[in-house]
Write a protein that holds these residues in place. Structure first.
Motif, PDB file in Angstrom:
ATOM      1  N   CYS A 177      45.097  51.434  36.445  1.00 57.83           N
ATOM      2  CA  CYS A 177      46.466  52.167  36.468  1.00 57.83           C
ATOM      3  C   CYS A 177      46.275  53.200  35.445  1.00 57.83           C
ATOM      4  O   CYS A 177      46.743  54.373  35.594  1.00 57.83           O
ATOM      5  CB  CYS A 177      47.330  51.358  36.306  1.00 57.83           C
TER       6      CYS A 177
ATOM      7  N   LEU B 293      52.129  50.328  36.293  1.00 57.29           N
ATOM      8  CA  LEU B 293      51.973  49.349  35.527  1.00 57.29           C
ATOM      9  C   LEU B 293      52.987  48.206  35.834  1.00 57.29           C
ATOM     10  O   LEU B 293      52.987  47.162  35.457  1.00 57.29           O
ATOM     11  CB  LEU B 293      52.140  49.905  33.954  1.00 57.29           C
TER      12      LEU B 293
ATOM     13  N   LYS C 129      46.670  46.271  41.451  1.00 59.54           N
ATOM     14  CA  LYS C 129      47.169  45.394  40.326  1.00 59.54           C
ATOM     15  C   LYS C 129      46.306  45.119  39.432  1.00 59.54           C
ATOM     16  O   LYS C 129      46.188  43.783  38.837  1.00 59.54           O
ATOM     17  CB  LYS C 129      47.830  44.266  41.085  1.00 59.54           C
ATOM     18  N   ARG C 130      45.769  46.218  38.840  1.00 64.11           N
ATOM     19  CA  ARG C 130      44.812  45.963  37.506  1.00 64.11           C
ATOM     20  C   ARG C 130      45.164  47.230  36.517  1.00 64.11           C
ATOM     21  O   ARG C 130      45.267  48.383  36.985  1.00 64.11           O
ATOM     22  CB  ARG C 130      43.276  46.398  37.855  1.00 64.11           C
ATOM     23  N   LYS C 131      45.649  46.737  35.541  1.00 62.83           N
ATOM     24  CA  LYS C 131      46.057  47.643  34.570  1.00 62.83           C
ATOM     25  C   LYS C 131      45.296  48.933  33.907  1.00 62.83           C
ATOM     26  O   LYS C 131      45.654  50.033  34.011  1.00 62.83           O
ATOM     27  CB  LYS C 131      47.067  47.041  33.438  1.00 62.83           C
ATOM     28  N   TRP C 132      44.074  48.258  33.685  1.00 64.61           N
ATOM     29  CA  TRP C 132      43.356  49.077  33.333  1.00 64.61           C
ATOM     30  C   TRP C 132      42.735  50.148  34.236  1.00 64.61           C
ATOM     31  O   TRP C 132      42.408  51.687  34.145  1.00 64.61           O
ATOM     32  CB  TRP C 132      41.655  48.547  32.725  1.00 64.61           C
TER      33      TRP C 132
ATOM     34  N   TYR D  29      53.867  50.526  27.010  1.00 68.66           N
ATOM     35  CA  TYR D  29      52.627  50.260  27.579  1.00 68.66           C
ATOM     36  C   TYR D  29      51.491  50.470  26.932  1.00 68.66           C
ATOM     37  O   TYR D  29      50.305  50.020  27.130  1.00 68.66           O
ATOM     38  CB  TYR D  29      52.639  51.351  28.749  1.00 68.66           C
TER      39      TYR D  29
ATOM     40  N   CYS E  17      52.153  46.092  38.444  1.00 66.68           N
ATOM     41  CA  CYS E  17      51.066  45.056  38.322  1.00 66.68           C
ATOM     42  C   CYS E  17      51.780  43.835  37.494  1.00 66.68           C
ATOM     43  O   CYS E  17      51.105  42.658  37.826  1.00 66.68           O
ATOM     44  CB  CYS E  17      50.103  45.652  37.134  1.00 66.68           C
ATOM     45  N   GLU E  18      52.762  43.933  37.019  1.00 68.68           N
ATOM     46  CA  GLU E  18      53.788  42.777  36.418  1.00 68.68           C
ATOM     47  C   GLU E  18      54.468  42.242  37.552  1.00 68.68           C
ATOM     48  O   GLU E  18      54.936  40.845  37.462  1.00 68.68           O
ATOM     49  CB  GLU E  18      54.587  43.342  35.496  1.00 68.68           C
TER      50      GLU E  18
ATOM     51  N   TYR F 169      51.887  46.769  23.632  1.00 67.37           N
ATOM     52  CA  TYR F 169      50.736  45.883  24.466  1.00 67.37           C
ATOM     53  C   TYR F 169      49.471  45.708  23.555  1.00 67.37           C
ATOM     54  O   TYR F 169      48.947  44.764  23.681  1.00 67.37           O
ATOM     55  CB  TYR F 169      50.387  46.925  25.724  1.00 67.37           C
TER      56      TYR F 169
END
Length: 521
Positions: free
Chosen positions: A158, A209, A153-156, A367, A212-213, A371
């Motif tokens: 992913c 992504l 759960k870390r967007k960067w 995304y 993660c949300e 963003y």
């Protein structure tokens, strides 16, 4: 090979609508229509003559083949993608999609709560039968890697993992190594390989992504597989973001809208009609073959070159509209609301609305672009957002010289529109425009929009034909053709832009009227 997945992508940006209320006088409407129609016929006649006079050239032998015998003319078959879809691939795709519709419909009626699983199982089995175990294993390996990263759960992370996976099938030597793992050989193997892998990775990134949300827990690996192996979207897209697909496919209230089946049938017949019309045109206008013969192109008139550049862009839109239209028809039968087909290139005069694949466009907006860019009102953030967006797009298309040039100019065009809009929104320009009235403002903006339209054509025709052809068209229309050819083409384009603006005005008024009616009810 990258042209198979070529999807020009532009993104929404600030756009002034001043002058939209100014109705176009009836005499101007008729005049603009007559000028536009006359110019199209004139340019078409030049292309027709060039097609007839040069059909026996050596450069035409490979791409102009015997067509429908009762036309008595050969057919332009230069676009292997069109020929693949409606000759080589036609029987395969019809068989697979027909089976999907029948199988999905029967089991959906029996078990509507499990239709997402039904779609995934049928799609997975179809991919397995078509491409084999090694391809299936390769796709699953990408899914497993990105699913594992999604659990963090870390967007960067992913994004990093997703872009690395995408690079592995777009850059040498990693893509050749992965392709060599797929055993067997048939005509469409490499096409389906890159299409299936590329779209799978983009879908896995969307899943990661969205996970993660998700505040409560995680989506399951089964959710990812059901999303990824939905057959109509698997090989050729469009991409439907995971949140939209997951919500729609798990909706058990399967109710058709009023006249929905009639609309589906109408669209299907329309697509069939367009396919036939395009095939007929290919017998008379060799718009794809002529630009590949640079010795011939240099001898053509300015009007013929302008017509070739414009018609190539229109054809590319038609191809995208038909391809996504057929797939979207199947998705609509499955009670989904897929991304819409691209907006007609003739209706475009701003970079902000020029996208051929709304699925990729929605993905990038959600995304990357939105963003980073936020409200898209600040120039530095907007510049950073567009650069990042086109960097991802460049990787998606496959880095090469033409893609670099295409990305740079389209990124510049998108930002330039914002800079100009900002400039003319401040005094004294805004004061002057406000004083001159809506009709005059509309005409002045039409001149700039006409020039912008040809910038869009030139920036994109290099990817459809070649860099040399795009440079030749630009040089002939802007420099050598000045002032007669340049101003004539600009005048015709201005007429077309004004007609589009009038259509947009009428559509806006109609939407306002419908909104008022809904509120009254």
């Amino acid at each position: 090979m990258w042209l198979i997945a070529f999807q020009p992508v532009r993104l929404p940006v600030y756009r002034s609508t001043m002058g939209i209320k100014a109705a176009l006088p009836r005499y101007e409407l008729y005049l603009y229509t007559a000028v536009l129609a006359g110019a199209l016929i004139w340019a078409g006649s030049w292309i027709f003559d060039a097609s007839i006079d040069n059909v026996s050239r050596k450069a035409f032998k490979e791409s102009v083949k015997p067509g429908w015998h009762y036309f008595g003319r050969k057919m332009d078959v230069a676009d292997f993608e069109w020929m693949m879809w409606f000759s080589t691939f036609r029987n395969h795709i019809l068989f697979a999609l027909t089976g999907h519709v029948i199988f999905a419909k029967i089991l959906t009626l029996v078990a509507p709560k499990h239709r997402s699983l039904i779609f995934g199982v049928y799609g997975g089995l179809s991919v397995l039968v078509t491409m084999g175990w090694t391809f299936m294993g390769l796709v699953l390996s990408h899914c497993i890697i990105l699913y594992s990263v999604a659990m963090v759960k870390r967007k960067w992370m992913c994004f990093a993992a997703g872009l690395a996976s995408l690079a592995s099938i777009k850059l040498e030597p990693y893509n050749s190594w992965q392709e060599s793992l797929v055993t067997g050989s048939f005509d469409l193997q490499d096409i389906l390989f890159y299409g299936g892998c590329g779209f799978s990775i983009m879908r896995c990134m969307s899943f990661a992504l969205e996970n993660c949300e998700k505040k409560d827990g995680n989506y399951t690996f089964c959710d990812l597989l059901k999303y990824n192996f939905y057959l109509p979207f698997f090989f050729f897209g469009p991409i439907m973001t995971f949140d939209r697909y997951h919500a729609q496919v798990n909706n058990t209230k399967l109710i058709r809208k009023e006249r929905e089946m009639w609309n589906i049938t109408t669209k299907a017949l329309l697509h069939l009609g367009v396919i036939l019309v395009v095939d007929v045109f290919f017998h008379y206008l060799y718009i794809l073959t002529i630009p590949s013969d640079m010795k011939l192109v240099t001898k053509l008139s300015d009007w013929c070159l302008a017509g070739l550049a414009y018609s190539n862009l229109v054809y590319d839109w038609v191809k995208a509209a038909v391809m996504f239209g057929v797939i979207n028809t199947v998705a609509t039968l499955d009670h989904l609301d897929p991304p819409q087909p691209p907006k007609c290139i003739t209706m475009l005069y701003v970079f902000a609305e020029t996208h051929f694949d709304r699925g990729i466009n929605d993905w990038l907006c959600k995304y990357v672009y939105d963003y980073i860019g936020g409200d898209h009102d600040k120039i530095p953030k907007e510049l950073l957002a567009t650069i990042c967006t086109f960097a991802v797009t460049t990787l998606w298309l496959g880095p090469c010289e033409v893609v670099y040039i295409w990305s740079f100019f389209n990124c510049f065009g998108l930002n330039f529109e914002l800079w100009v809009a900002k400039l003319f929104s401040i005094p004294p320009f805004s004061t002057i425009e406000g004083a001159m009235g809506e009709a005059m403002s509309r005409r002045i903006r039409g001149v700039f929009n006409a020039a912008n339209f040809w910038a869009i054509v030139l920036y994109n025709v290099l990817s459809l034909n070649s860099l040399g052809f795009a440079k030749l068209v630009g040089r002939r229309l802007i420099f050598k053709g000045f002032p007669l050819s340049s101003l004539s083409v600009l005048l015709v384009t201005y007429c077309g832009v004004q007609l589009v603006k009038e259509r947009e005005r009428q559509k806006a008024l109609q939407e306002d009227a419908e909104l008022v009616k809904e509120k009254a009810e």
